[in-house]
Motif scaffolding. Sequence first.
Motif, PDB file in Angstrom:
ATOM      1  N   HIS A   1      17.182 -12.561  81.608  1.00 27.49           N
ATOM      2  CA  HIS A   1      17.032 -13.450  81.361  1.00 27.49           C
ATOM      3  C   HIS A   1      15.122 -14.376  82.198  1.00 27.49           C
ATOM      4  CE1 HIS A   1      20.366 -14.402  78.875  1.00 27.49           C
ATOM      5  NE2 HIS A   1      21.037 -14.406  80.299  1.00 27.49           N
ATOM      6  N   ASP A   2      15.669 -13.313  83.479  1.00 26.25           N
ATOM      7  CA  ASP A   2      14.209 -13.369  84.506  1.00 26.25           C
ATOM      8  C   ASP A   2      12.830 -12.922  83.227  1.00 26.25           C
ATOM      9  OD1 ASP A   2      14.544 -15.173  85.973  1.00 26.25           O
ATOM     10  OD2 ASP A   2      16.042 -14.046  87.897  1.00 26.25           O
ATOM     11  N   ILE A   3      13.621 -11.789  83.557  1.00 27.10           N
ATOM     12  CA  ILE A   3      12.685 -10.664  82.903  1.00 27.10           C
ATOM     13  C   ILE A   3      11.752 -11.386  81.767  1.00 27.10           C
ATOM     14  CG2 ILE A   3      12.268  -7.537  81.673  1.00 27.10           C
ATOM     15  CD1 ILE A   3      14.223  -7.482  83.795  1.00 27.10           C
ATOM     16  N   HIS A   4      12.564 -11.605  80.844  1.00 24.75           N
ATOM     17  CA  HIS A   4      12.099 -11.703  79.958  1.00 24.75           C
ATOM     18  C   HIS A   4      10.937 -13.850  80.250  1.00 24.75           C
ATOM     19  CE1 HIS A   4      12.466 -14.886  75.601  1.00 24.75           C
ATOM     20  NE2 HIS A   4      11.854 -13.830  75.310  1.00 24.75           N
ATOM     21  N   ARG A   5      11.446 -14.305  80.620  1.00 26.12           N
ATOM     22  CA  ARG A   5      10.399 -15.483  80.977  1.00 26.12           C
ATOM     23  C   ARG A   5       9.433 -15.086  81.839  1.00 26.12           C
ATOM     24  NH1 ARG A   5      12.436 -19.413  85.170  1.00 26.12           N
ATOM     25  NH2 ARG A   5      13.897 -18.586  85.921  1.00 26.12           N
ATOM     26  N   SER A   6       9.699 -14.570  82.673  1.00 26.67           N
ATOM     27  CA  SER A   6       8.573 -13.470  82.972  1.00 26.67           C
ATOM     28  C   SER A   6       7.481 -12.923  82.562  1.00 26.67           C
ATOM     29  CB  SER A   6       8.752 -12.768  84.678  1.00 26.67           C
ATOM     30  OG  SER A   6       9.356 -13.060  85.338  1.00 26.67           O
ATOM     31  N   GLY A   7       7.806 -12.697  81.060  1.00 21.60           N
ATOM     32  CA  GLY A   7       6.769 -12.115  80.429  1.00 21.60           C
ATOM     33  C   GLY A   7       6.664 -10.381  80.112  1.00 21.60           C
ATOM     34  N   PHE A   8       7.182 -10.505  81.097  1.00 25.45           N
ATOM     35  CA  PHE A   8       7.266  -8.203  80.630  1.00 25.45           C
ATOM     36  C   PHE A   8       7.597  -8.017  79.736  1.00 25.45           C
ATOM     37  CE2 PHE A   8       8.306  -9.036  85.823  1.00 25.45           C
ATOM     38  CZ  PHE A   8       8.144  -8.037  86.113  1.00 25.45           C
ATOM     39  N   ASP A   9       7.423  -6.710  79.464  1.00 20.38           N
ATOM     40  CA  ASP A   9       7.348  -5.837  78.463  1.00 20.38           C
ATOM     41  C   ASP A   9       8.830  -5.144  78.131  1.00 20.38           C
ATOM     42  OD1 ASP A   9       4.800  -6.541  77.072  1.00 20.38           O
ATOM     43  OD2 ASP A   9       4.336  -5.630  79.559  1.00 20.38           O
ATOM     44  N   GLY A  10       9.494  -5.302  78.765  1.00 22.62           N
ATOM     45  CA  GLY A  10      10.494  -4.457  78.664  1.00 22.62           C
ATOM     46  C   GLY A  10      11.234  -4.263  80.620  1.00 22.62           C
ATOM     47  N   MET A  11      12.678  -3.362  80.386  1.00 19.63           N
ATOM     48  CA  MET A  11      12.821  -2.669  81.678  1.00 19.63           C
ATOM     49  C   MET A  11      13.705  -1.435  82.094  1.00 19.63           C
ATOM     50  SD  MET A  11      16.300  -5.679  80.324  1.00 19.63           S
ATOM     51  CE  MET A  11      16.061  -6.974  80.140  1.00 19.63           C
ATOM     52  N   TYR A  12      13.717  -1.263  82.704  1.00 18.64           N
ATOM     53  CA  TYR A  12      14.481  -0.319  83.138  1.00 18.64           C
ATOM     54  C   TYR A  12      15.614  -0.253  84.167  1.00 18.64           C
ATOM     55  CZ  TYR A  12      11.567   0.003  87.441  1.00 18.64           C
ATOM     56  OH  TYR A  12      10.959   0.135  88.864  1.00 18.64           O
ATOM     57  N   THR A  13      16.659   0.576  84.398  1.00 15.61           N
ATOM     58  CA  THR A  13      17.919   0.782  84.946  1.00 15.61           C
ATOM     59  C   THR A  13      17.607   1.030  86.487  1.00 15.61           C
ATOM     60  OG1 THR A  13      18.543   2.055  84.068  1.00 15.61           O
ATOM     61  CG2 THR A  13      19.075  -0.219  83.243  1.00 15.61           C
TER      62      THR A  13
ATOM     63  N   ARG B   1      -3.529 -10.525  79.587  1.00 20.84           N
ATOM     64  CA  ARG B   1      -2.765 -10.755  78.371  1.00 20.84           C
ATOM     65  C   ARG B   1      -3.935 -10.440  77.842  1.00 20.84           C
ATOM     66  NH1 ARG B   1       1.195  -7.163  78.677  1.00 20.84           N
ATOM     67  NH2 ARG B   1       2.576  -8.471  79.648  1.00 20.84           N
ATOM     68  N   ASN B   2      -4.986  -9.911  76.801  1.00 25.45           N
ATOM     69  CA  ASN B   2      -5.493 -10.040  75.991  1.00 25.45           C
ATOM     70  C   ASN B   2      -8.017  -9.560  76.466  1.00 25.45           C
ATOM     71  OD1 ASN B   2      -4.114 -10.090  73.655  1.00 25.45           O
ATOM     72  ND2 ASN B   2      -3.789 -12.731  74.145  1.00 25.45           N
ATOM     73  N   THR B   3      -7.104  -9.011  77.756  1.00 22.29           N
ATOM     74  CA  THR B   3      -8.422  -8.105  78.420  1.00 22.29           C
ATOM     75  C   THR B   3      -8.341  -6.854  78.452  1.00 22.29           C
ATOM     76  OG1 THR B   3      -6.928  -8.209  80.435  1.00 22.29           O
ATOM     77  CG2 THR B   3      -7.436 -10.394  79.924  1.00 22.29           C
ATOM     78  N   PRO B   4      -9.111  -6.228  78.701  1.00 23.18           N
ATOM     79  CA  PRO B   4      -8.948  -4.733  78.927  1.00 23.18           C
ATOM     80  C   PRO B   4      -8.732  -3.769  79.878  1.00 23.18           C
ATOM     81  CG  PRO B   4     -11.121  -5.879  78.936  1.00 23.18           C
ATOM     82  CD  PRO B   4     -10.675  -7.351  79.887  1.00 23.18           C
ATOM     83  N   TYR B   5      -7.381  -5.368  80.698  1.00 26.67           N
ATOM     84  CA  TYR B   5      -6.785  -4.269  81.494  1.00 26.67           C
ATOM     85  C   TYR B   5      -5.572  -5.155  81.128  1.00 26.67           C
ATOM     86  CZ  TYR B   5     -10.817  -4.014  83.813  1.00 26.67           C
ATOM     87  OH  TYR B   5     -12.367  -3.754  84.571  1.00 26.67           O
ATOM     88  N   ASP B   6      -5.260  -5.071  79.992  1.00 28.28           N
ATOM     89  CA  ASP B   6      -3.636  -5.725  79.392  1.00 28.28           C
ATOM     90  C   ASP B   6      -2.915  -4.083  79.108  1.00 28.28           C
ATOM     91  OD1 ASP B   6      -1.797  -6.777  78.589  1.00 28.28           O
ATOM     92  OD2 ASP B   6      -2.603  -7.460  76.131  1.00 28.28           O
ATOM     93  N   ALA B   7      -1.810  -4.626  79.753  1.00 29.40           N
ATOM     94  CA  ALA B   7      -0.723  -2.902  80.058  1.00 29.40           C
ATOM     95  C   ALA B   7       0.677  -3.089  79.207  1.00 29.40           C
ATOM     96  CB  ALA B   7      -0.998  -2.551  80.798  1.00 29.40           C
ATOM     97  N   LEU B   8       1.714  -2.162  79.062  1.00 29.73           N
ATOM     98  CA  LEU B   8       2.825  -2.459  78.937  1.00 29.73           C
ATOM     99  C   LEU B   8       3.272  -2.526  80.688  1.00 29.73           C
ATOM    100  CD1 LEU B   8       3.508  -0.794  75.915  1.00 29.73           C
ATOM    101  CD2 LEU B   8       3.898  -2.821  76.116  1.00 29.73           C
ATOM    102  N   PHE B   9       4.386  -3.493  80.816  1.00 27.13           N
ATOM    103  CA  PHE B   9       4.787  -3.842  82.506  1.00 27.13           C
ATOM    104  C   PHE B   9       6.154  -3.515  82.351  1.00 27.13           C
ATOM    105  CE2 PHE B   9       0.537  -6.170  82.412  1.00 27.13           C
ATOM    106  CZ  PHE B   9       0.072  -5.143  84.140  1.00 27.13           C
ATOM    107  N   ILE B  10       6.873  -3.140  82.825  1.00 30.35           N
ATOM    108  CA  ILE B  10       8.608  -2.530  83.159  1.00 30.35           C
ATOM    109  C   ILE B  10       8.907  -3.075  84.083  1.00 30.35           C
ATOM    110  CG2 ILE B  10      10.429  -0.908  82.316  1.00 30.35           C
ATOM    111  CD1 ILE B  10       8.334  -1.538  80.084  1.00 30.35           C
ATOM    112  N   ALA B  11       9.680  -4.272  84.320  1.00 33.65           N
ATOM    113  CA  ALA B  11      10.544  -4.306  85.135  1.00 33.65           C
ATOM    114  C   ALA B  11      11.626  -4.362  84.811  1.00 33.65           C
ATOM    115  CB  ALA B  11      10.753  -5.952  85.375  1.00 33.65           C
ATOM    116  N   LEU B  12      12.426  -3.442  86.695  1.00 32.73           N
ATOM    117  CA  LEU B  12      13.818  -2.987  87.510  1.00 32.73           C
ATOM    118  C   LEU B  12      14.664  -4.621  87.207  1.00 32.73           C
ATOM    119  CD1 LEU B  12      15.175  -1.165  88.386  1.00 32.73           C
ATOM    120  CD2 LEU B  12      14.529  -2.019  91.143  1.00 32.73           C
ATOM    121  N   LEU B  13      15.998  -4.239  86.234  1.00 31.74           N
ATOM    122  CA  LEU B  13      16.621  -4.650  86.362  1.00 31.74           C
ATOM    123  C   LEU B  13      17.923  -4.164  87.015  1.00 31.74           C
ATOM    124  CD1 LEU B  13      18.303  -6.591  83.549  1.00 31.74           C
ATOM    125  CD2 LEU B  13      20.174  -5.142  84.283  1.00 31.74           C
ATOM    126  N   VAL B  14      18.741  -5.199  87.641  1.00 26.83           N
ATOM    127  CA  VAL B  14      19.309  -4.412  88.872  1.00 26.83           C
ATOM    128  C   VAL B  14      20.653  -5.441  88.336  1.00 26.83           C
ATOM    129  CG1 VAL B  14      20.689  -4.846  91.142  1.00 26.83           C
ATOM    130  CG2 VAL B  14      17.752  -3.770  90.581  1.00 26.83           C
TER     131      VAL B  14
END
Length: 463
Positions: free
Chosen positions: A318-330, A299-312
């Motif tokens: 709750h894990d995705i939110h706690r992990s610091g991901f930016d979103g989820m896909y199915t 975060r806040n580096t030249p390599y910052d990005a949006l990271f989208i986690a897989l929700l099964v």
Amino acid sequence: ILNYDIMARFRRRTCIILLLFILFICSIMMALKTLRPDRAGFGDPFGLGLLPELQQRTVLLDNKQNSLNRVQGDTVTRVSNLHSIAVNTMKASMPPVNKLEEELSSPNYNFHIFYYSWFGNPQFDGKYIHWNHPLLPHWDPKIANNYPKGRHNPPEDIGANFYPELGSYSSKDPSVIEAHMKQMRSASTGVIVLSWYPPGMADENGEPTDDLVPVILDYAHKYNLKVTFHIEPYKDRDDRSMYHNVKYIIDKYGGHPAFYRHKTSTGRFLPMFYVYDSYVTIPEIWANLLTASGSQTIRNTPYDALFIALLVEERHKHDIHRSGFDGMYTYFATNGFSYGSSHHNWASLKAFCDSNNLMFIPSVGPGYIDTSIRPWNNHNTRNRVNGKYYETAFSAALLVRPEIISITSFNEWHEGTQIEKAVPKRTGQVVYLDYKPHKPNVYLELTQKWSEKYRKEQEQWLM
């Protein structure tokens, strides 16, 4: 005088009859032209098979042309190193062509489509890759004993329930890459989500493919498409290796005009990474990478990005939110297979994401069947119902007003989720499924139809 008068009347009558006949022929020709399926507007998805004989003839001609292209390509590649020649050939005609823009639907950069470049054949790779997929045994030995074992034997017997119009192709074949880009663009998708392993690594049935990325980026740019990355669960994936791999991708490919960056609500343009099977790594490890206070923070580096986690499962949110991901896909195209892939759960997942400043990206698919590689998995098959299943998934996705919709998939042939063109095929061993009574491009047309509908509805949401 009488004879002359009779002859004159006869000539007049003959001219009138001839003129009427010509008008009749012209009207028939005009009517036939309007019925040509290749020019017809999409309309009703169940009325596309207007002239099946013409469609079959067109497919045969396209196949002959593709075969001719491959024969010519093979002659060239035998001269020297197969892969390097292929790469050089691919780079020959890269500039975008204005004519393409006029002929194809405009890309929708909020339609993301999963793409696999892991296929190989003897002409380009020296052997078949992935088309010869093994039959995977059930985890219960008692059940496994009831099903066949072994591998598929291409080109007649491939690891798929459908058969590609392009045959058992190589992902390195320049004509194949170009055909894929053209198909994805014709479907009005905008972002290719490319399955990716780090250099020198691959899935257990494949070969490394990172060296193909520059070529895919070049061809994507030609068709005004963008490319983002679907980070696969490579060996020893953790916060440290992910940091180095994200850095590698951005340093190596981030300057390419086809490299995808998403505009955030704060006006920043950030790369986006889908992370497959993210749930196998504990939240504390992800938090090291994805939270501002983490020991390996990006975060806040030249390599910052949006990271989208897989929700099964539901608990993963709750894990995705706690992990610091930016979103989820199915991801999965099987309605009811998992909590995330069940359409009726999308509204509550979207509400959770909205309340926690996360993106929700539902994944829609045309159907699911993987019994060619998992013969025991019949219960997860989802029939395409001539396109109805796909349209139902799109309807469910639009109901939750997502910022992005992902499509599973362009060419995951093993799981039967592909929208790539498929053709009827019967061999001594196998009768493949197909898209009849529709044309081979029916799912591309359906995607284009829903892309336009989504665009129009988004305009209403923003008003």
